[in-house]
Design an enzyme around this catalytic site. Structure first.
Site, short mmCIF file in Angstrom:
data_model
loop_
_atom_site.label_atom_id
_atom_site.label_comp_id
_atom_site.label_asym_id
_atom_site.label_seq_id
_atom_site.Cartn_x
_atom_site.Cartn_y
_atom_site.Cartn_z
N LEU A 177 -4.01 44.65 18.36
CA LEU A 177 -5.57 44.65 18.51
C LEU A 177 -6.25 45.90 18.68
CD1 LEU A 177 -7.46 42.03 18.56
CD2 LEU A 177 -7.27 42.01 21.07
N HIS A 178 -6.29 46.43 17.34
CA HIS A 178 -6.71 47.88 17.57
C HIS A 178 -7.81 47.93 16.26
CE1 HIS A 178 -3.82 49.50 20.20
NE2 HIS A 178 -3.02 48.80 19.58
N ALA A 179 -8.78 48.78 16.49
CA ALA A 179 -9.64 49.17 15.47
C ALA A 179 -10.27 47.93 14.66
CB ALA A 179 -9.03 50.28 14.36
#
Length: 87
Positions: free
Chosen positions: A14-16
């Site tokens: 769950l990044h960028a």
């Protein structure tokens, strides 16, 4: 209050970009929504909050919602996660 656990399965966690999609979806609902990882809870409508959890592939998180559309909110976020954020 409605809570459901889910495991992140997309490659980057769950990044960028996935986090941005997640927050946009959370903001479609009136309920208060939180993401919890290992006893740490943040507002699901906050990009910095979500990114600060460092959620990687294989991490199990809890989606927590409280309000008029709590079940719909959790279901929509679960669906987004299960679709690997459309990637």
């Amino acid at each position: 209050m409605f809570t459901q656990e889910i495991t992140i399965t997309n490659e980057v966690g769950l990044h960028a970009r996935p986090a941005t999609y997640f927050i946009q979806k959370a903001n479609e609902f009136k309920s208060g929504i939180w993401v919890e990882k290992e006893e740490r809870r943040v507002n699901a409508k906050s990009l910095l909050g979500v990114l600060s959890l460092g959620i990687m592939k294989g991490t199990t998180i809890s989606l927590i919602a409280d309000g008029a559309d709590e079940q719909e909110a959790v279901a929509a976020l679960r669906e987004l996660i299960e679709s690997n954020f459309g990637e």
